[in-house]
Design a protein around this motif. Structure first.
Motif, PDB file in Angstrom:
ATOM      1  N   LEU A 317       8.475  43.624  44.274  1.00  0.00           N
ATOM      2  CA  LEU A 317       7.057  43.829  44.599  1.00  0.00           C
ATOM      3  C   LEU A 317       6.292  44.115  43.319  1.00  0.00           C
ATOM      4  O   LEU A 317       6.686  44.989  42.542  1.00  0.00           O
ATOM      5  CB  LEU A 317       6.915  45.029  45.541  1.00  0.00           C
ATOM      6  N   PHE A 318       5.178  43.401  43.099  1.00  0.00           N
ATOM      7  CA  PHE A 318       4.432  43.557  41.847  1.00  0.00           C
ATOM      8  C   PHE A 318       3.037  42.998  42.052  1.00  0.00           C
ATOM      9  O   PHE A 318       2.750  42.355  43.073  1.00  0.00           O
ATOM     10  CB  PHE A 318       5.153  42.834  40.701  1.00  0.00           C
ATOM     11  N   GLY A 319       2.154  43.247  41.096  1.00  0.00           N
ATOM     12  CA  GLY A 319       0.795  42.741  41.246  1.00  0.00           C
ATOM     13  C   GLY A 319      -0.089  43.145  40.087  1.00  0.00           C
ATOM     14  O   GLY A 319       0.385  43.471  38.997  1.00  0.00           O
ATOM     15  N   GLY A 320      -1.402  43.128  40.354  1.00  0.00           N
ATOM     16  CA  GLY A 320      -2.358  43.452  39.300  1.00  0.00           C
ATOM     17  C   GLY A 320      -3.646  44.004  39.869  1.00  0.00           C
ATOM     18  O   GLY A 320      -3.972  43.790  41.039  1.00  0.00           O
ATOM     19  N   PHE A 321      -4.367  44.737  39.029  1.00  0.00           N
ATOM     20  CA  PHE A 321      -5.694  45.247  39.381  1.00  0.00           C
ATOM     21  C   PHE A 321      -6.731  44.417  38.648  1.00  0.00           C
ATOM     22  O   PHE A 321      -6.708  44.312  37.416  1.00  0.00           O
ATOM     23  CB  PHE A 321      -5.828  46.722  38.990  1.00  0.00           C
ATOM     24  N   ALA A 322      -7.637  43.799  39.409  1.00  0.00           N
ATOM     25  CA  ALA A 322      -8.735  43.010  38.848  1.00  0.00           C
ATOM     26  C   ALA A 322      -9.985  43.889  38.870  1.00  0.00           C
ATOM     27  O   ALA A 322     -10.435  44.309  39.927  1.00  0.00           O
ATOM     28  CB  ALA A 322      -8.953  41.752  39.687  1.00  0.00           C
ATOM     29  N   SER A 323     -10.524  44.183  37.688  1.00  0.00           N
ATOM     30  CA  SER A 323     -11.599  45.175  37.571  1.00  0.00           C
ATOM     31  C   SER A 323     -12.968  44.619  37.934  1.00  0.00           C
ATOM     32  O   SER A 323     -13.930  45.366  38.056  1.00  0.00           O
ATOM     33  CB  SER A 323     -11.644  45.685  36.132  1.00  0.00           C
TER      34      SER A 323
END
Length: 474
Positions: A317-323
């Protein structure tokens, strides 16, 4: 009578609490000492009131599961009875006096790093003294388990629940491991793995750790306030506890279990800009909206900052934060508040390095540039990439992603997507309201023009998905 020295220490600790806080603490002590059951305790004139471990455990209501797991109740008890009072022989007594009780509360809820640390060390091990990494690990896991347990018990999860999130047992271990990675020896080295568990850490090392890892103090405060149900209703001076868990919107009643677990939500949320930590709203779930890249774009474009999380077929499980809001265009977008993260098998956040500005990328329906959603690295070598064909992706970051210094996040460099979610964080922008609801034809003018040239009308005009009503989850 109380000795003067003892009295002054006690009074100075008591004076840290507001009058209404003092009466709250007095009331709790009276309740607990009443539960201590010994004849002496019941007759306050015959002896000063005291509290026992049995009373702390008995405070848990008999008909329901306990607000606090038993191991944490025992740790609180050991912390309380370890408070040394002037004029009393040192050494652990079985009974906790009012002075010990108040000083314990004052040290953990209002104290500085020095005051917290000796109490925390006695909560980790009765003996105090140098502690093995393994003992600190067990304490940290107990602490995180207690936070999730007590917030669930007190119905303070703000729309999240143990039913609509992933099982949290692996999340407890992952978060404890991440917090323990900040433990340093006096020479600045950070032992890892099995070496960490066998290493001895002295008081100064643990003090440094508690000082640099704010979660420990925040979690202890939650355990005391919510677990013992004291000072919980009074306005809290810190936002740490207020935004520990964000309000959850958009999952209620939809029979979906989020890819996130509660410890991961708490940890990822703490890394968001402060003004975005109060609310998460589900924008897209592959299980609700289908496995389609155009559906993904339709649900996330122009919706403000958001968190993308995915699971590959190997269970990573992984991902990113888009500001910033996602826009469909062939250029990189975003700013230096973006980050990548891993949730399982490890929990970690990878912030911006300063190397390049390849924060976020979203493109669809173009012949010349890659179509897909990406974060960090470069075309063909993203830290995180979901292909426009949907279902395939890559994390080609060996040894590290240039933009975020993240390792390979997926189990295999080229992965197959199993499930995906996107959560808007903070308040949705005005443009994301009903009128601004865009179909994929709106966000892709090329496709719209092609349709018009071929004489076809826009069938999707009547099929726009209504914006979800803001539910009241409380």
């Amino acid at each position: 009578k109380m000795g003067n020295a003892e009295s002054s220490a006690y009074q100075s600790h008591l004076s840290r609490f507001l009058p209404e806080e003092q009466s709250d603490i007095d009331g709790l002590f009276d309740t607990l000492s009443g539960l201590s059951g010994s004849a002496a305790a019941k007759n306050a004139k015959a002896a000063k009131k005291t509290v026992t471990l049995a009373a702390l455990q008995a405070r848990q209501p008999a008909h329901t599961r306990e607000p606090l797991p038993q191991p944490m109740t025992a740790r609180l008890y050991n912390g309380m009875r370890s408070i040394d009072l002037p004029g009393r022989s040192s050494g652990l007594g079985e009974q906790i006096t009012k002075e010990q009780f108040v000083i314990f509360m004052s040290n953990l809820l209002k104290g500085n790093a020095d005051e917290k640390i000796s109490t925390i060390m006695r909560m980790i091990a009765k003996t105090g003294g140098p502690l093995k990494g393994k003992q600190i690990q067990e304490f940290t896991e107990d602490l995180i388990t207690s936070v999730v347990h007590v917030l669930s018990y007190r119905k303070e999860l703000k729309g999240w629940s143990l039913e609509n999130t992933r099982d949290y047992s692996s999340g407890v271990k992952a978060l404890a491991s991440e917090l323990l990675s900040e433990l340093k020896l006096p020479d600045g080295t950070k032992p890892v793995g099995s070496q960490l568990l066998e290493t001895n850490f002295d008081q100064s090392a643990i003090e440094d750790w508690v000082y640099r890892v704010p979660q420990i103090s925040v979690f202890l405060s939650v355990v005391i306030r919510q677990g013992l149900h004291v000072l919980h209703s009074l306005p809290d001076q810190t936002n740490d506890i207020l935004n520990l868990v964000p309000h959850c919107k958009g999952i209620k009643g939809r029979r979906v279990v989020s890819l996130f677990d509660i410890p991961a939500i708490i940890y990822i949320n703490s890394h968001l800009p402060a003004e975005m930590q109060h609310k998460w709203q589900l924008l897209f779930s592959s299980r609700l909206h289908g496995e389609s890249f155009s559906q993904l774009c339709a649900h996330v474009v122009n919706k403000g900052p958001c968190i993308v999380i995915l699971r590959d077929l190997d269970g990573f499980l992984f991902g990113g934060f888009a500001s910033q809001s996602w826009e469909v265009k062939p250029q990189f977008q975003g700013d230096n508040r973006c980050f990548l993260f891993s949730v399982f098998p490890t929990l970690a956040v990878y912030p911006y390095t300063g190397y390049n500005d390849h924060y976020m990328y979203l493109n669809h329906g173009q012949q010349t540039m890659p179509n897909g959603l990406g974060m960090g690295g470069q075309h063909g070598y993203f830290g995180l990439w979901i292909d426009g064909d949907y279902g395939k992706g890559h994390s080609k970051a060996k040894p590290r992603c240039t933009t975020y210094n993240s390792p390979q996040l997926s189990a295999k460099e080229e992965f197959t997507l199993d499930a995906m979610e996107v959560w808007a964080v903070g308040d949705l922008p005005e443009s994301a309201g009903r009128k601004g609801k865009k179909s994929i034809l709106d966000v892709d003018p090329q496709a719209q023009a092609l349709l018009e040239m071929s004489g076809k009308s826009r069938q999707s005009e009547g099929l726009r998905e209504p914006m979800e009503e803001e539910e009241e989850d409380e």
